[in-house]
Design a protein around this motif. Sequence first.
Motif, PDB file in Angstrom:
ATOM      1  N   LEU A 291      12.631  -8.286  26.126  1.00 39.24           N
ATOM      2  CA  LEU A 291      13.434  -7.180  25.599  1.00 39.24           C
ATOM      3  C   LEU A 291      14.681  -7.002  26.457  1.00 39.24           C
ATOM      4  O   LEU A 291      15.782  -6.852  25.932  1.00 39.24           O
ATOM      5  N   LEU A 292      14.527  -7.023  27.757  1.00 40.26           N
ATOM      6  CA  LEU A 292      15.678  -6.909  28.663  1.00 40.26           C
ATOM      7  C   LEU A 292      16.678  -8.034  28.400  1.00 40.26           C
ATOM      8  O   LEU A 292      17.881  -7.787  28.304  1.00 40.26           O
TER       9      LEU A 292
ATOM     10  N   ARG B  86      19.659 -18.408  27.302  1.00 40.41           N
ATOM     11  CA  ARG B  86      18.328 -18.154  27.872  1.00 40.41           C
ATOM     12  C   ARG B  86      17.403 -17.510  26.841  1.00 40.41           C
ATOM     13  O   ARG B  86      16.237 -17.868  26.728  1.00 40.41           O
ATOM     14  N   PHE B  87      17.934 -16.551  26.074  1.00 36.92           N
ATOM     15  CA  PHE B  87      17.154 -15.890  25.027  1.00 36.92           C
ATOM     16  C   PHE B  87      16.626 -16.921  24.029  1.00 36.92           C
ATOM     17  O   PHE B  87      15.443 -16.951  23.706  1.00 36.92           O
ATOM     18  N   ARG B  88      17.504 -17.780  23.559  1.00 40.92           N
ATOM     19  CA  ARG B  88      17.106 -18.790  22.576  1.00 40.92           C
ATOM     20  C   ARG B  88      16.124 -19.799  23.161  1.00 40.92           C
ATOM     21  O   ARG B  88      15.214 -20.261  22.471  1.00 40.92           O
TER      22      ARG B  88
ATOM     23  N   TYR C  35       8.057  -9.612  22.890  1.00 38.56           N
ATOM     24  CA  TYR C  35       8.767 -10.595  22.059  1.00 38.56           C
ATOM     25  C   TYR C  35       9.219  -9.967  20.742  1.00 38.56           C
ATOM     26  O   TYR C  35      10.340 -10.188  20.289  1.00 38.56           O
ATOM     27  N   ALA C  36       8.355  -9.183  20.115  1.00 33.04           N
ATOM     28  CA  ALA C  36       8.699  -8.547  18.840  1.00 33.04           C
ATOM     29  C   ALA C  36       9.891  -7.602  19.009  1.00 33.04           C
ATOM     30  O   ALA C  36      10.836  -7.620  18.207  1.00 33.04           O
ATOM     31  N   GLN C  37       9.868  -6.783  20.052  1.00 29.66           N
ATOM     32  CA  GLN C  37      10.972  -5.847  20.273  1.00 29.66           C
ATOM     33  C   GLN C  37      12.260  -6.583  20.621  1.00 29.66           C
ATOM     34  O   GLN C  37      13.341  -6.205  20.169  1.00 29.66           O
ATOM     35  N   GLY C  38      12.159  -7.614  21.428  1.00 27.99           N
ATOM     36  CA  GLY C  38      13.342  -8.405  21.767  1.00 27.99           C
ATOM     37  C   GLY C  38      13.983  -9.029  20.533  1.00 27.99           C
ATOM     38  O   GLY C  38      15.206  -9.015  20.373  1.00 27.99           O
ATOM     39  N   LEU C  39      13.160  -9.564  19.657  1.00 20.55           N
ATOM     40  CA  LEU C  39      13.675 -10.148  18.419  1.00 20.55           C
ATOM     41  C   LEU C  39      14.331  -9.093  17.530  1.00 20.55           C
ATOM     42  O   LEU C  39      15.385  -9.333  16.937  1.00 20.55           O
TER      43      LEU C  39
ATOM     44  N   VAL D 142      15.808  -6.310  18.441  1.00 21.11           N
ATOM     45  CA  VAL D 142      17.111  -5.954  19.021  1.00 21.11           C
ATOM     46  C   VAL D 142      18.131  -7.043  18.739  1.00 21.11           C
ATOM     47  O   VAL D 142      19.249  -6.781  18.294  1.00 21.11           O
ATOM     48  N   TYR D 143      17.762  -8.270  18.983  1.00 18.51           N
ATOM     49  CA  TYR D 143      18.680  -9.399  18.800  1.00 18.51           C
ATOM     50  C   TYR D 143      19.134  -9.527  17.356  1.00 18.51           C
ATOM     51  O   TYR D 143      20.317  -9.725  17.082  1.00 18.51           O
ATOM     52  N   ILE D 144      18.209  -9.396  16.424  1.00 12.52           N
ATOM     53  CA  ILE D 144      18.538  -9.544  15.008  1.00 12.52           C
ATOM     54  C   ILE D 144      19.336  -8.355  14.485  1.00 12.52           C
ATOM     55  O   ILE D 144      20.279  -8.513  13.715  1.00 12.52           O
ATOM     56  N   ALA D 145      18.963  -7.142  14.910  1.00 21.11           N
ATOM     57  CA  ALA D 145      19.604  -5.943  14.390  1.00 21.11           C
ATOM     58  C   ALA D 145      20.995  -5.707  14.948  1.00 21.11           C
ATOM     59  O   ALA D 145      21.797  -4.992  14.350  1.00 21.11           O
ATOM     60  N   TRP D 146      21.311  -6.260  16.095  1.00 23.99           N
ATOM     61  CA  TRP D 146      22.597  -6.002  16.721  1.00 23.99           C
ATOM     62  C   TRP D 146      23.689  -6.607  15.869  1.00 23.99           C
ATOM     63  O   TRP D 146      24.732  -6.162  15.625  1.00 23.99           O
TER      64      TRP D 146
END
Length: 90
Positions: free
Chosen positions: A39-40, A61-63, A80-84, A86-90
């Motif tokens: 998430l970070l 690094r994220f990818r 992992y779910a929260q990180g995804l 954030v990444y997708i919604a941004w």
Amino acid sequence: MGLAEKLISQFRHRRAYFPFIGVPEDVSVTLLAKERPFLLLAILAVTSSRMPRLQQRADGRFRRVLSERIIFHGEKSLDYAQGLLVYIAW
């Protein structure tokens, strides 16, 4: 205040757009790195748009983590779910 703290602060100011992710004011970057590192990483990748070199490194690094741990190894976690999200919604 360090750069990571500033980027987390930017994310917190936009929390209305991310009601599904809570990062309380009292949670430090150190604690996030320990408890929710993906998430970070997602937050740093999306909030560093004004710093192209940093964004490129964080995004890479994220990818890499996404492909190695989630897709290849099939790891599952709320982090992992929260990180995804954030990444997708941004």
